[in-house]
Design a protein around this motif. Structure first.
Motif, PDB file in Angstrom:
ATOM      1  N   GLN A 177      -4.793  -6.549  26.332  1.00  0.00           N
ATOM      2  CA  GLN A 177      -5.830  -7.533  26.596  1.00  0.00           C
ATOM      3  C   GLN A 177      -7.209  -7.082  26.111  1.00  0.00           C
ATOM      4  O   GLN A 177      -8.192  -7.796  26.263  1.00  0.00           O
ATOM      5  CB  GLN A 177      -5.874  -7.836  28.096  1.00  0.00           C
ATOM      6  N   ARG A 178      -7.257  -5.909  25.504  1.00  0.00           N
ATOM      7  CA  ARG A 178      -8.515  -5.423  24.936  1.00  0.00           C
ATOM      8  C   ARG A 178      -8.223  -4.218  24.067  1.00  0.00           C
ATOM      9  O   ARG A 178      -7.111  -3.679  24.073  1.00  0.00           O
ATOM     10  CB  ARG A 178      -9.509  -5.044  26.036  1.00  0.00           C
TER      11      ARG A 178
ATOM     12  N   VAL B 148      -9.014  -0.286  23.332  1.00  0.00           N
ATOM     13  CA  VAL B 148      -9.463   0.896  24.067  1.00  0.00           C
ATOM     14  C   VAL B 148     -10.043   1.895  23.077  1.00  0.00           C
ATOM     15  O   VAL B 148      -9.809   1.809  21.866  1.00  0.00           O
ATOM     16  CB  VAL B 148      -8.304   1.540  24.859  1.00  0.00           C
TER      17      VAL B 148
ATOM     18  N   GLU C 257      -3.933   3.376  30.059  1.00  0.00           N
ATOM     19  CA  GLU C 257      -5.100   2.517  30.276  1.00  0.00           C
ATOM     20  C   GLU C 257      -4.809   1.079  29.877  1.00  0.00           C
ATOM     21  O   GLU C 257      -5.191   0.129  30.572  1.00  0.00           O
ATOM     22  CB  GLU C 257      -6.282   3.058  29.460  1.00  0.00           C
TER      23      GLU C 257
ATOM     24  N   THR D  84      -2.294  -0.450  32.461  1.00  0.00           N
ATOM     25  CA  THR D  84      -2.952  -0.667  33.755  1.00  0.00           C
ATOM     26  C   THR D  84      -3.841  -1.903  33.714  1.00  0.00           C
ATOM     27  O   THR D  84      -3.827  -2.730  34.633  1.00  0.00           O
ATOM     28  CB  THR D  84      -3.769   0.575  34.151  1.00  0.00           C
ATOM     29  N   ASP D  85      -4.610  -2.049  32.640  1.00  0.00           N
ATOM     30  CA  ASP D  85      -5.462  -3.227  32.469  1.00  0.00           C
ATOM     31  C   ASP D  85      -4.611  -4.496  32.407  1.00  0.00           C
ATOM     32  O   ASP D  85      -4.911  -5.503  33.053  1.00  0.00           O
ATOM     33  CB  ASP D  85      -6.291  -3.075  31.190  1.00  0.00           C
ATOM     34  N   TRP D  86      -3.511  -4.422  31.652  1.00  0.00           N
ATOM     35  CA  TRP D  86      -2.619  -5.574  31.476  1.00  0.00           C
ATOM     36  C   TRP D  86      -1.966  -6.006  32.785  1.00  0.00           C
ATOM     37  O   TRP D  86      -1.953  -7.198  33.128  1.00  0.00           O
ATOM     38  CB  TRP D  86      -1.535  -5.221  30.455  1.00  0.00           C
TER      39      TRP D  86
ATOM     40  N   HIS E 254      -2.804  -5.519  35.903  1.00  0.00           N
ATOM     41  CA  HIS E 254      -3.736  -6.068  36.896  1.00  0.00           C
ATOM     42  C   HIS E 254      -4.147  -7.498  36.534  1.00  0.00           C
ATOM     43  O   HIS E 254      -4.552  -8.266  37.413  1.00  0.00           O
ATOM     44  CB  HIS E 254      -4.960  -5.168  37.017  1.00  0.00           C
ATOM     45  N   LYS E 255      -4.033  -7.859  35.260  1.00  0.00           N
ATOM     46  CA  LYS E 255      -4.381  -9.211  34.833  1.00  0.00           C
ATOM     47  C   LYS E 255      -3.183 -10.163  34.878  1.00  0.00           C
ATOM     48  O   LYS E 255      -3.340 -11.351  35.151  1.00  0.00           O
ATOM     49  CB  LYS E 255      -4.945  -9.184  33.410  1.00  0.00           C
TER      50      LYS E 255
END
Length: 357
Positions: A13-14, A16, A273, A276-278, A280-281
């Motif tokens: 989703q972004r 890093v 990272e 984890t970001d993915w 949680h979204k």
């Protein structure tokens, strides 16, 4: 997070930070506000194909627990966007992020067939199975445009050399003619990656891959045409697909698969990272549970680099997963096995013609 904030059709989703770069790039709020006022997209989410020109294409695999000795990759980066993909870290060596860049900056080795042919003709080379692809999927969407995998298969057939394939794309059926020709001399083995029987799980884990239905059909069609197929249940992620081991094994065995293999997810390097970001979204209700269970499989960390431990994990959860896979093999693959590929033909075809003596 609201659903519209999720980048559709992508795993990460972004981007890093690239660990090899001193400087980093970020999108500032004032820039995003400007784009909104001007009616412009801050991120067009397009895939770019970038040509690269390596001097070699076949790599010797030195890791003792990977299960292959030699590999080759026609593409670096992969548009499939599998959120857990271990290959994401390799994109940093090319100067890109392991996040969105990995899915949207695809490096294309257009000279791959020529490089492969030159390699197979080396007098010093003794036939040994070369696997496409040890890093990124050789049948990812870029293959529709460039057809490098098909050209390389034609080279393997020309020189009667054994080749393995790892893919999760039904596009492999386009090359059924070459695969059948290779299979006549026992020169081909195909590994189809299927991580779930749930299309919803597939969609969020592997957004641009072939559907589960298509992949199951691929196992069936390849098997019916005499092409040996192993199904890779990799990775198994606790509380996401760990409950599907037995039904998935049963299904692919019925469709003709000769074997199964598995790994337990490990989130090495930048992938921790990104994942984890993915999660949680996309799965906020179970994010912490899944992350803690992954840590439980790897001594309290998301990363795992110890040979012998990194693929199978340790601890109670990992033990349960490994026992379940062992039970699946015993129950559904008891009298099945993948064949050993033929390494005896290549030497006499190395000079493009049969030797008389």
């Amino acid at each position: 997070m609201k659903d519209e904030a999720i980048i559709k059709g992508r795993g990460a989703q972004r981007n890093v930070h690239n660990r090899f770069f001193e400087l980093s790039h970020e999108q500032r709020n004032d820039f995003l506000e400007y784009c909104q006022k001007e009616g412009e997209l801050a991120d067009k989410n397009k895939t770019l194909y970038l040509p690269v020109f390596p001097k070699t294409i076949v790599n010797k695999v030195t890791s003792p627990d990977v299960g292959m000795a030699f590999s080759m990759n026609m593409y670096q980066g992969c548009e499939h966007g599998c959120i857990y993909c271990y290959a994401r870290n390799s994109h940093e060596y090319w100067g890109y992020s392991a996040g969105l860049d990995f899915e949207r900056r695809i490096l294309v080795k257009k000279e791959a067939p020529k490089l492969l042919e030159a390699f197979l003709k080396k007098k010093s080379w003794k036939a040994n199975t070369i696997v496409m692809s040890g890093n990124t999927d050789c049948y990812q969407p870029a293959e529709k445009k460039f057809e490098l995998t098909r050209e390389c298969l034609q080279v393997f057939l020309k020189y009667k050399h054994p080749v393995g394939i790892i893919t999760k794309n039904a596009l492999i059926l386009r090359d059924l003619d070459i695969l059948k020709a290779l299979a006549k001399d026992n020169l081909i083995a195909v590994n189809i990656s299927i991580t779930s029987l749930s299309e919803e799980t597939r969609r969020i884990l592997e957004p641009r891959t072939a559907t589960i239905k298509k992949r199951l059909e691929t196992v069936k069609i390849l098997s019916e045409n005499g092409i040996p197929v192993k199904v890779m249940m990799a990775p198994i992620i606790p509380s996401i697909n760990s409950h599907e081991i037995l039904p998935l094994a049963k299904k692919v065995s019925e469709l003709g698969a000769l074997s199964i293999a598995h790994t337990i997810v490990r989130l090495n390097g930048a992938i921790g990272e990104i994942f984890t970001d993915w999660i949680h979204k996309t799965l906020p209700d179970r994010a912490d549970k899944v992350l803690h269970q992954i840590e439980d499989c790897h001594g309290g960390t998301l990363n795992e680099s110890r040979f012998g431990k990194r693929m199978r994990g340790e601890g109670k959860i990992a033990e349960q997963i490994n026992m379940m896979v062992a039970l699946a093999r015993q129950k559904y693959f008891k009298n099945k096995a993948m064949p050993r590929l033929n390494c005896e033909l290549h030497e006499q075809y190395k000079d493009e013609q049969l030797k008389l003596f």
